[in-house]
Structure formats: structure tokens, C-alpha cells
Design an enzyme around this catalytic site. Structure first.
Site, PDB file in Angstrom:
ATOM      1  N   ASP A 184    -100.064  72.579  46.818  1.00  0.00           N
ATOM      2  CA  ASP A 184     -98.919  73.387  46.415  1.00  0.00           C
ATOM      3  C   ASP A 184     -99.334  74.643  45.666  1.00  0.00           C
ATOM      4  O   ASP A 184    -100.472  74.803  45.288  1.00  0.00           O
ATOM      5  CB  ASP A 184     -97.992  72.578  45.515  1.00  0.00           C
ATOM      6  CG  ASP A 184     -97.155  71.604  46.302  1.00  0.00           C
ATOM      7  OD1 ASP A 184     -96.436  70.839  45.685  1.00  0.00           O
ATOM      8  OD2 ASP A 184     -97.251  71.612  47.544  1.00  0.00           O
ATOM      9  N   PRO A 218     -88.086  78.620  21.950  1.00  0.00           N
ATOM     10  CA  PRO A 218     -88.347  79.950  22.523  1.00  0.00           C
ATOM     11  C   PRO A 218     -89.535  80.640  21.858  1.00  0.00           C
ATOM     12  O   PRO A 218     -90.076  81.603  22.400  1.00  0.00           O
ATOM     13  CB  PRO A 218     -87.057  80.727  22.258  1.00  0.00           C
ATOM     14  CG  PRO A 218     -86.062  79.766  21.733  1.00  0.00           C
ATOM     15  CD  PRO A 218     -86.782  78.544  21.294  1.00  0.00           C
ATOM     16  N   GLU A 233     -79.217  76.962  17.339  1.00  0.00           N
ATOM     17  CA  GLU A 233     -80.106  78.121  17.390  1.00  0.00           C
ATOM     18  C   GLU A 233     -81.368  77.903  16.566  1.00  0.00           C
ATOM     19  O   GLU A 233     -82.355  78.579  16.770  1.00  0.00           O
ATOM     20  CB  GLU A 233     -79.348  79.351  16.905  1.00  0.00           C
ATOM     21  CG  GLU A 233     -78.252  79.767  17.880  1.00  0.00           C
ATOM     22  CD  GLU A 233     -78.625  81.004  18.671  1.00  0.00           C
ATOM     23  OE1 GLU A 233     -79.126  81.950  18.065  1.00  0.00           O
ATOM     24  OE2 GLU A 233     -78.394  81.024  19.890  1.00  0.00           O
ATOM     25  N   ARG A 247     -95.773  64.963  38.020  1.00  0.00           N
ATOM     26  CA  ARG A 247     -96.185  65.069  39.423  1.00  0.00           C
ATOM     27  C   ARG A 247     -97.697  65.217  39.574  1.00  0.00           C
ATOM     28  O   ARG A 247     -98.237  65.071  40.672  1.00  0.00           O
ATOM     29  CB  ARG A 247     -95.452  66.211  40.136  1.00  0.00           C
ATOM     30  CG  ARG A 247     -95.829  67.572  39.667  1.00  0.00           C
ATOM     31  CD  ARG A 247     -94.991  68.645  40.336  1.00  0.00           C
ATOM     32  NE  ARG A 247     -95.332  68.862  41.744  1.00  0.00           N
ATOM     33  CZ  ARG A 247     -96.433  69.499  42.153  1.00  0.00           C
ATOM     34  NH1 ARG A 247     -97.309  69.949  41.278  1.00  0.00           N
ATOM     35  NH2 ARG A 247     -96.674  69.680  43.437  1.00  0.00           N
TER      36      ARG A 247
HETATM   37  C1  21W Z   1     -81.674  79.695  21.773  1.00  0.00           C
HETATM   38  C2  21W Z   1     -83.029  78.403  20.321  1.00  0.00           C
HETATM   39  C3  21W Z   1     -81.777  80.776  20.886  1.00  0.00           C
HETATM   40  C4  21W Z   1     -83.139  79.476  19.448  1.00  0.00           C
HETATM   41  C5  21W Z   1     -84.112  86.203  17.852  1.00  0.00           C
HETATM   42  C6  21W Z   1     -83.707  86.136  16.538  1.00  0.00           C
HETATM   43  C7  21W Z   1     -86.484  75.498  24.036  1.00  0.00           C
HETATM   44  C8  21W Z   1     -85.949  77.502  25.040  1.00  0.00           C
HETATM   45  C9  21W Z   1     -85.535  76.499  24.088  1.00  0.00           C
HETATM   46  C10 21W Z   1     -82.288  78.511  21.477  1.00  0.00           C
HETATM   47  C11 21W Z   1     -82.503  80.670  19.725  1.00  0.00           C
HETATM   48  C12 21W Z   1     -87.172  77.191  25.643  1.00  0.00           C
HETATM   49  C13 21W Z   1     -82.512  84.793  17.703  1.00  0.00           C
HETATM   50  C14 21W Z   1     -87.190  79.123  26.938  1.00  0.00           C
HETATM   51  C15 21W Z   1     -85.331  78.740  25.461  1.00  0.00           C
HETATM   52  C16 21W Z   1     -84.352  76.421  23.220  1.00  0.00           C
HETATM   53  C17 21W Z   1     -82.208  77.353  22.440  1.00  0.00           C
HETATM   54  C18 21W Z   1     -82.637  81.784  18.745  1.00  0.00           C
HETATM   55  C19 21W Z   1     -81.498  83.775  18.047  1.00  0.00           C
HETATM   56  N1  21W Z   1     -83.345  85.383  18.530  1.00  0.00           N
HETATM   57  N2  21W Z   1     -87.797  77.986  26.591  1.00  0.00           N
HETATM   58  N3  21W Z   1     -82.715  85.262  16.505  1.00  0.00           N
HETATM   59  N4  21W Z   1     -86.003  79.480  26.391  1.00  0.00           N
HETATM   60  N5  21W Z   1     -83.396  77.348  23.311  1.00  0.00           N
HETATM   61  N6  21W Z   1     -81.918  82.967  19.104  1.00  0.00           N
HETATM   62  O1  21W Z   1     -84.256  79.149  25.019  1.00  0.00           O
HETATM   63  O2  21W Z   1     -84.249  75.543  22.403  1.00  0.00           O
HETATM   64  S1  21W Z   1     -87.791  75.739  25.060  1.00  0.00           S
END
Ligand code: 21W
Length: 252
Positions: A174, A93, A121, A159
Site C-alpha cells: 500500500d 492539535p 477546547e 493494520r
Molecule cells: C479543538 C482542541 C480546538 C483544542 C489556538 C488558540 C486531537 C485534534 C484534536 C480541539 C482546540 C487532533 C485555539 C488534529 C484536532 C482535538 C479539539 C483549541 C483554540 N487555537 N488532530 N486557541 N486536529 N481537537 N483551539 O483538532 O482534540 S488530535
């Protein structure tokens, strides 16, 4: 002929196995245009409980993926392809958001691409510092792990590889090829529940059909994703049509 090669490291290879064995990705793999290997990080744990995660130092809640199995898995991938180059991407994320230009860049990548999926996480920071070249996110929402994100990245890049789609050009017609949304599509019957297919599409006038499609692409983009118009490739004629559409829809 270019071949796109991925090694996916995950604790849950089963999440990816199904989607990679269906439809276009299945055919791309059969045609040897796409090579995806799934590696189970748990196979690289060393203890009898096959422990892949542990509690964080510092006493916060949650679990952290241990570094040793991840390092061992990456070492195993690299050992299987001696002398080759690798691009290691962590799905996270915190990554830059994956978009069409990023898909194009990966589709042209000649190195093997290692996609590392976290499923807790967090992952030990030393993995990021030492093994990871870049982090990619697929958007601003929270997933349960990186596996679905890895599939999105593989699908969008594959793709764009020549020969993966039946029609060479269909990738570019597309959405997003030229930065615009797609125009509406119709098939038989010419009238369905009182709703007619636009006359121009039945006219046989190829030029008029091309103009209609461009106008409807511009209309869809203006109404649904006006933000895309700032970066789309637009001609003088497109700008004229956009002015017309804005008047038609009382925009400005
Ligand atoms: C979910 C990883 C939550 C880490 C702020 C402070 C990979 C992903 C993922 C995940 C947290 C992607 C926090 C879009 C996604 C992934 C699992 C951390 C706790 N937040 N693209 N502490 N969204 N997600 N949260 O979740 O591994 S690419």
C-alpha cells in the site's frame, strides 16, 4: 505473536464503539491481535452532576477539562494492570503530526497505550505535565475532540500488526510502505464503457507487470505528491523512470 493494547479515555466512548466493531478492527479484536478498552472519564467524576469540565482561570471564554476525573481514570487503568508499562498519549492539535513511521512505532509498542481524548477546547495543563508522555495530532485542521484522532491512530497501527490483514504483505504494498503512492488497479470487465484495462496487465508477463506497477506508482507520486519523492526509497532504475515521466508530463 504481538498484541497491540489500547486504553482509550474519553467523555464520549460511543464515538469509538461503532468503528471498533466493524470490518478489520472487529476481526483483529476477535483474533486477539488487538485489545481496545473504552473508559468513560465521566465515570470518574465525584460530584452528583458528574462534572468533567469547568471555566478557565484567567477569565477567557470556553471550558477546560478538569484534572481530577482524568487522573482518577488513568489511575484506574494502571490499577487494572499492576506491574505493566504504559505509554500515555494525549490526542491534541499541539502534538507532532501522526505519520506512517509513527504508526509503525506504535504497532511495535509492547506497553499498554493510553489514548487520552479531550473533547473541550482545552485540558488542564497539569494533566499534560504529569500524566502525558507525548502529544499526537492527526493533521492541521480542527476537530471537535480527540476521539476521531484516536480511532485514526488505532486503525493505522493495528493494520501493521502481523495477522491483522488477510495478506501478510498487503500492508507494505500500500501507499507509504516504501514512501510511494499506490499504482492503479483494475478488475473485470476488460473493457468498461469503452475504457480498456492496460494491455500489459492481461499479458501474463509478470516482469512487465511489475515494471508497469512501479512506473505507475512513481507517476502517481510525481503528479499527486511530489513532496514524497524526497524521502521515498528509490533505485537507480526508479530515477531513470522518473526522468522519463517528467519528460512525458512536461515537468522540470
Ligand atoms: C479543538 C482542541 C480546538 C483544542 C489556538 C488558540 C486531537 C485534534 C484534536 C480541539 C482546540 C487532533 C485555539 C488534529 C484536532 C482535538 C479539539 C483549541 C483554540 N487555537 N488532530 N486557541 N486536529 N481537537 N483551539 O483538532 O482534540 S488530535
Amino acid at each position: 505473536m504481538t498484541k497491540l493494547r489500547f486504553d482509550v479515555l474519553t467523555l464520549f466512548p460511543g464515538i469509538l464503539a461503532g468503528p471498533l466493531s466493524e470490518s478489520i478492527l472487529k476481526r483483529a479484536r476477535e483474533k486477539d491481535l488487538l485489545d481496545v478498552r473504552l473508559w468513560n472519564i465521566r465515570d470518574f467524576t465525584a460530584d452528583k452532576h458528574r462534572t468533567a469540565d469547568d471555566s478557565p482561570y484567567g477569565g477567557e471564554a470556553g471550558m477546560v477539562m478538569k484534572p481530577e476525573p482524568v487522573f482518577a481514570a488513568v489511575d484506574a487503568v494502571k490499577a487494572e494492570h499492576p506491574g505493566e508499562g504504559f505509554l500515555t498519549i494525549l490526542l491534541s492539535p499541539q502534538g507532532r503530526v501522526f505519520d506512517h513511521p509513527a504508526a509503525e512505532r506504535l504497532s511495535r509498542e509492547r506497553r499498554r497505550i493510553i489514548l487520552l481524548c479531550g473533547h473541550y477546547e482545552a485540558i488542564d495543563e497539569r494533566v499534560k505535565e504529569t500524566l502525558v508522555d507525548e502529544e499526537l495530532s492527526i493533521g492541521d485542521y480542527v476537530l471537535t475532540g480527540g476521539e476521531l484522532a484516536a480511532l485514526v491512530v488505532i486503525d493505522a497501527a493495528a493494520r501493521l500488526v502481523s495477522g491483522v490483514l488477510g495478506d501478510e504483505e498487503s500492508a507494505y504494498r500500500d501507499s507509504f510502505g516504501d514512501g510511494l503512492l499506490d499504482h492503479p488497479h483494475y478488475t473485470r470487465p476488460a473493457e468498461f464503457r469503452g475504457r480498456k484495462v492496460p494491455e500489459v496487465l492481461l499479458s501474463g508477463n509478470h516482469d512487465a507487470i511489475m515494471r508497469w506497477r512501479r512506473k505507475e506508482s512513481l507517476r502517481a507520486t510525481l503528479l499527486k505528491r511530489p513532496d514524497l519523492l524526497r524521502t521515498a526509497e528509490l533505485t537507480k532504475e526508479d530515477l531513470r523512470v522518473l526522468d522519463e515521466l517528467k519528460k512525458e508530463h512536461n515537468l522540470h
